[in-house]
Design a protein around this motif. Sequence first.
Motif, PDB file in Angstrom:
ATOM      1  N   ILE A 330     -57.751  -4.849 -21.469  1.00 60.34           N
ATOM      2  CA  ILE A 330     -56.383  -4.339 -21.438  1.00 60.34           C
ATOM      3  C   ILE A 330     -56.384  -2.909 -21.963  1.00 60.34           C
ATOM      4  O   ILE A 330     -56.844  -2.644 -23.076  1.00 60.34           O
ATOM      5  N   GLN A 331     -55.871  -2.005 -21.147  1.00 64.10           N
ATOM      6  CA  GLN A 331     -55.821  -0.590 -21.513  1.00 64.10           C
ATOM      7  C   GLN A 331     -54.380  -0.112 -21.461  1.00 64.10           C
ATOM      8  O   GLN A 331     -53.833   0.145 -20.395  1.00 64.10           O
ATOM      9  N   GLY A 332     -53.748  -0.015 -22.614  1.00 64.88           N
ATOM     10  CA  GLY A 332     -52.390   0.495 -22.676  1.00 64.88           C
ATOM     11  C   GLY A 332     -51.354  -0.527 -22.241  1.00 64.88           C
ATOM     12  O   GLY A 332     -51.553  -1.741 -22.335  1.00 64.88           O
ATOM     13  N   HIS A 333     -50.233  -0.021 -21.733  1.00 63.68           N
ATOM     14  CA  HIS A 333     -49.098  -0.874 -21.368  1.00 63.68           C
ATOM     15  C   HIS A 333     -48.461  -0.322 -20.097  1.00 63.68           C
ATOM     16  O   HIS A 333     -48.407   0.897 -19.891  1.00 63.68           O
ATOM     17  N   ALA A 334     -47.973  -1.222 -19.250  1.00 62.19           N
ATOM     18  CA  ALA A 334     -47.317  -0.809 -17.998  1.00 62.19           C
ATOM     19  C   ALA A 334     -46.027  -1.591 -17.807  1.00 62.19           C
ATOM     20  O   ALA A 334     -45.939  -2.772 -18.175  1.00 62.19           O
ATOM     21  N   ILE A 335     -45.031  -0.935 -17.231  1.00 63.08           N
ATOM     22  CA  ILE A 335     -43.731  -1.546 -16.939  1.00 63.08           C
ATOM     23  C   ILE A 335     -43.365  -1.212 -15.495  1.00 63.08           C
ATOM     24  O   ILE A 335     -43.554  -0.085 -15.037  1.00 63.08           O
ATOM     25  N   GLU A 336     -42.838  -2.202 -14.787  1.00 66.21           N
ATOM     26  CA  GLU A 336     -42.353  -2.003 -13.421  1.00 66.21           C
ATOM     27  C   GLU A 336     -40.898  -2.427 -13.335  1.00 66.21           C
ATOM     28  O   GLU A 336     -40.508  -3.452 -13.895  1.00 66.21           O
ATOM     29  N   VAL A 337     -40.098  -1.643 -12.627  1.00 64.07           N
ATOM     30  CA  VAL A 337     -38.721  -2.053 -12.313  1.00 64.07           C
ATOM     31  C   VAL A 337     -38.569  -2.069 -10.803  1.00 64.07           C
ATOM     32  O   VAL A 337     -39.148  -1.244 -10.087  1.00 64.07           O
ATOM     33  N   ARG A 338     -37.803  -3.045 -10.318  1.00 65.96           N
ATOM     34  CA  ARG A 338     -37.528  -3.163  -8.886  1.00 65.96           C
ATOM     35  C   ARG A 338     -36.183  -2.516  -8.597  1.00 65.96           C
ATOM     36  O   ARG A 338     -35.166  -2.890  -9.191  1.00 65.96           O
ATOM     37  N   ILE A 339     -36.191  -1.583  -7.689  1.00 66.58           N
ATOM     38  CA  ILE A 339     -34.968  -0.866  -7.340  1.00 66.58           C
ATOM     39  C   ILE A 339     -34.407  -1.462  -6.055  1.00 66.58           C
ATOM     40  O   ILE A 339     -35.076  -1.476  -5.014  1.00 66.58           O
ATOM     41  N   TYR A 340     -33.208  -1.981  -6.170  1.00 63.64           N
ATOM     42  CA  TYR A 340     -32.578  -2.692  -5.055  1.00 63.64           C
ATOM     43  C   TYR A 340     -31.376  -1.915  -4.516  1.00 63.64           C
ATOM     44  O   TYR A 340     -30.654  -1.255  -5.275  1.00 63.64           O
ATOM     45  N   ALA A 341     -31.150  -2.041  -3.215  1.00 65.44           N
ATOM     46  CA  ALA A 341     -29.909  -1.581  -2.608  1.00 65.44           C
ATOM     47  C   ALA A 341     -28.904  -2.707  -2.771  1.00 65.44           C
ATOM     48  O   ALA A 341     -28.788  -3.591  -1.922  1.00 65.44           O
ATOM     49  N   GLU A 342     -28.229  -2.695  -3.896  1.00 61.69           N
ATOM     50  CA  GLU A 342     -27.299  -3.785  -4.185  1.00 61.69           C
ATOM     51  C   GLU A 342     -26.217  -3.315  -5.134  1.00 61.69           C
ATOM     52  O   GLU A 342     -26.375  -2.323  -5.858  1.00 61.69           O
ATOM     53  N   ASP A 343     -25.114  -4.035  -5.129  1.00 64.22           N
ATOM     54  CA  ASP A 343     -24.036  -3.789  -6.074  1.00 64.22           C
ATOM     55  C   ASP A 343     -24.476  -4.295  -7.441  1.00 64.22           C
ATOM     56  O   ASP A 343     -24.770  -5.489  -7.583  1.00 64.22           O
ATOM     57  N   PRO A 344     -24.558  -3.427  -8.447  1.00 71.57           N
ATOM     58  CA  PRO A 344     -25.068  -3.865  -9.752  1.00 71.57           C
ATOM     59  C   PRO A 344     -24.148  -4.824 -10.485  1.00 71.57           C
ATOM     60  O   PRO A 344     -24.565  -5.446 -11.473  1.00 71.57           O
ATOM     61  N   ASN A 345     -22.921  -4.958 -10.030  1.00 70.19           N
ATOM     62  CA  ASN A 345     -21.985  -5.877 -10.673  1.00 70.19           C
ATOM     63  C   ASN A 345     -22.024  -7.269 -10.067  1.00 70.19           C
ATOM     64  O   ASN A 345     -21.834  -8.266 -10.769  1.00 70.19           O
ATOM     65  N   THR A 346     -22.286  -7.348  -8.767  1.00 65.03           N
ATOM     66  CA  THR A 346     -22.271  -8.647  -8.090  1.00 65.03           C
ATOM     67  C   THR A 346     -23.663  -9.101  -7.659  1.00 65.03           C
ATOM     68  O   THR A 346     -23.851 -10.269  -7.332  1.00 65.03           O
ATOM     69  N   PHE A 347     -24.617  -8.172  -7.634  1.00 66.72           N
ATOM     70  CA  PHE A 347     -25.986  -8.403  -7.152  1.00 66.72           C
ATOM     71  C   PHE A 347     -26.020  -8.636  -5.641  1.00 66.72           C
ATOM     72  O   PHE A 347     -27.055  -9.028  -5.111  1.00 66.72           O
ATOM     73  N   PHE A 348     -24.923  -8.377  -4.928  1.00 69.33           N
ATOM     74  CA  PHE A 348     -24.926  -8.537  -3.485  1.00 69.33           C
ATOM     75  C   PHE A 348     -25.596  -7.326  -2.833  1.00 69.33           C
ATOM     76  O   PHE A 348     -25.441  -6.191  -3.293  1.00 69.33           O
ATOM     77  N   PRO A 349     -26.342  -7.531  -1.730  1.00 68.63           N
ATOM     78  CA  PRO A 349     -26.980  -6.411  -1.032  1.00 68.63           C
ATOM     79  C   PRO A 349     -25.971  -5.352  -0.603  1.00 68.63           C
ATOM     80  O   PRO A 349     -24.816  -5.667  -0.292  1.00 68.63           O
ATOM     81  N   SER A 350     -26.428  -4.103  -0.581  1.00 72.49           N
ATOM     82  CA  SER A 350     -25.548  -2.994  -0.228  1.00 72.49           C
ATOM     83  C   SER A 350     -26.266  -2.073   0.766  1.00 72.49           C
ATOM     84  O   SER A 350     -26.753  -1.004   0.418  1.00 72.49           O
ATOM     85  N   PRO A 351     -26.372  -2.515   2.032  1.00 69.61           N
ATOM     86  CA  PRO A 351     -27.057  -1.685   3.034  1.00 69.61           C
ATOM     87  C   PRO A 351     -26.280  -0.419   3.342  1.00 69.61           C
ATOM     88  O   PRO A 351     -25.087  -0.302   3.038  1.00 69.61           O
ATOM     89  N   GLY A 352     -26.961   0.528   3.965  1.00 69.78           N
ATOM     90  CA  GLY A 352     -26.307   1.776   4.341  1.00 69.78           C
ATOM     91  C   GLY A 352     -27.313   2.891   4.541  1.00 69.78           C
ATOM     92  O   GLY A 352     -28.528   2.682   4.501  1.00 69.78           O
ATOM     93  N   GLN A 353     -26.802   4.093   4.739  1.00 72.32           N
ATOM     94  CA  GLN A 353     -27.632   5.272   5.000  1.00 72.32           C
ATOM     95  C   GLN A 353     -27.923   6.003   3.693  1.00 72.32           C
ATOM     96  O   GLN A 353     -27.013   6.401   2.968  1.00 72.32           O
ATOM     97  N   ILE A 354     -29.184   6.176   3.383  1.00 72.64           N
ATOM     98  CA  ILE A 354     -29.560   6.973   2.218  1.00 72.64           C
ATOM     99  C   ILE A 354     -29.337   8.442   2.560  1.00 72.64           C
ATOM    100  O   ILE A 354     -29.768   8.927   3.610  1.00 72.64           O
ATOM    101  N   THR A 355     -28.655   9.158   1.683  1.00 71.81           N
ATOM    102  CA  THR A 355     -28.394  10.583   1.913  1.00 71.81           C
ATOM    103  C   THR A 355     -29.157  11.478   0.938  1.00 71.81           C
ATOM    104  O   THR A 355     -29.293  12.673   1.166  1.00 71.81           O
ATOM    105  N   LYS A 356     -29.648  10.874  -0.151  1.00 69.33           N
ATOM    106  CA  LYS A 356     -30.442  11.642  -1.112  1.00 69.33           C
ATOM    107  C   LYS A 356     -31.370  10.699  -1.847  1.00 69.33           C
ATOM    108  O   LYS A 356     -30.972   9.614  -2.259  1.00 69.33           O
ATOM    109  N   LEU A 357     -32.627  11.128  -2.002  1.00 65.58           N
ATOM    110  CA  LEU A 357     -33.596  10.356  -2.765  1.00 65.58           C
ATOM    111  C   LEU A 357     -34.451  11.339  -3.544  1.00 65.58           C
ATOM    112  O   LEU A 357     -35.272  12.063  -2.982  1.00 65.58           O
ATOM    113  N   LEU A 358     -34.243  11.378  -4.852  1.00 62.72           N
ATOM    114  CA  LEU A 358     -34.983  12.282  -5.732  1.00 62.72           C
ATOM    115  C   LEU A 358     -35.816  11.440  -6.690  1.00 62.72           C
ATOM    116  O   LEU A 358     -35.283  10.611  -7.431  1.00 62.72           O
TER     117      LEU A 358
END
Length: 451
Positions: A330-358
């Motif tokens: 074991i070398q150090g520590h790692a963390i992963e987060v999953r980024i979803y296209a979803e409403d963060p309040n309901t967890f329902f999917p939120s499809p659509g057109q991405i207009t910016k990704l930085l």
Amino acid sequence: MFNKVLIANRGEIAARVIRTCQKLGIATVAVYSEADQALPFVQLADESYLIGKPRVNESYLNIDKLIKAAKDTGAEAIHPGYGLLSENAEFARACRKEGIAFIGPSADVMAKMGDKVEARRVMTDAGVPVVPGTEEAVQDIAEAKAFAQDYGYPIMVKAAAGGGGIGMQAVYNDEELAKAYESNAKRAQTFFGNGALFVEKLITNPRHIEIQVLADEHGHAIHLFERECSIQRRHQKVVEEAPSPFLQEKTRKQMGETALKAVHALGYSNAGTIEFLVDEDEQYYFIEMNTRLQVEHPVTEEITGVDLVEQQLRIAAGEELSLRQDDIRIQGHAIEVRIYAEDPNTFFPSPGQITKLLLPEGEGIRHELAVNETSQVTPFYDPMIAKLVVSAESREAAIEKMTKALHGYEIEGIKSNLMMLKRIITHEQFKAGHTQTSFIENYYLPTITNQ
């Protein structure tokens, strides 16, 4: 080693497999549906092959079309990624029947582990601790109630042929059991073609900790330590890290040895994951084995330096593992987060057109992307669009790096769970390592209901 591999998947995992193939000098074929033709993974592959219409049963779940694509393009092997057909024994059999290598375990082993009741039986016989539960699928609601009377509520109703949290529900009394039994049997029948259910004792306030394993066809097997995957919503993982902030070294060693005991009992080959629930006393119980690469595999790669996709390819090509258990540190520590296209309040999917990704950049920051800044997120597939992975010399440093990275991550045009992830990573309970499966219910949901 193979000359050409077809990836029977899409999005970020297809791109992930393609990158390792390129590193090894292996030509790649990407299959894609009409909805995915503009996604990055299609352009990344050496060849691309239109597999069908957007719906999965007309494209990514159509075994005949996938086999035809492999034969038409001269692919010697198929990597199934994860999800879709990755744990489908029929698909593995079809590949091998046509002389195409399936980059995964045997169909027989996959079928055993895909049946949750059979998996429990195999693990019990191998001496692996399992959560107390029914030995067979229950025949009716009366049998489920009898189990609850013997062991006491709460209990968990689970689809015998299921996975991914589908057909799975915690119940706390007879009335809830009656409703859960009926609804989950119907759901299991719809999703898996099998409405059978089994029940088991619910371990309260547990952690979800899994062990990554690799095994070749020559009897060699190793584990690559654990991943902490406890932060979930609707039984789907959201944040994963390695190593676990909870386990003592003694338990870590025991869990690794237990996982290898299971591997040898199965005669398993390729990459796999043994998943456990761990209670507050560090007692652990087998819940399932995933006979494929995991979504969260990058955190294991980051702390061990092992390319798991490369190992999968080498094992499937008949090579012996070049690694031994003593080689893995074991070398150090790692963390992963999953980024979803979803409403963060309901967890329902939120499809659509991405207009910016930085995207944030820097040492120890890794991106696994399904999209780019011009992509359309469609309603046809899982709404996960990316994974953000950080690694550092300590958990504290990894949390700090992830916090900065999330604040530098921008997505516009669609709703996403970025704010939710920021709240989790900066929460004092997360920083303290208190990452039980009830984390979101206890610490995140109250923040949005009180807004």
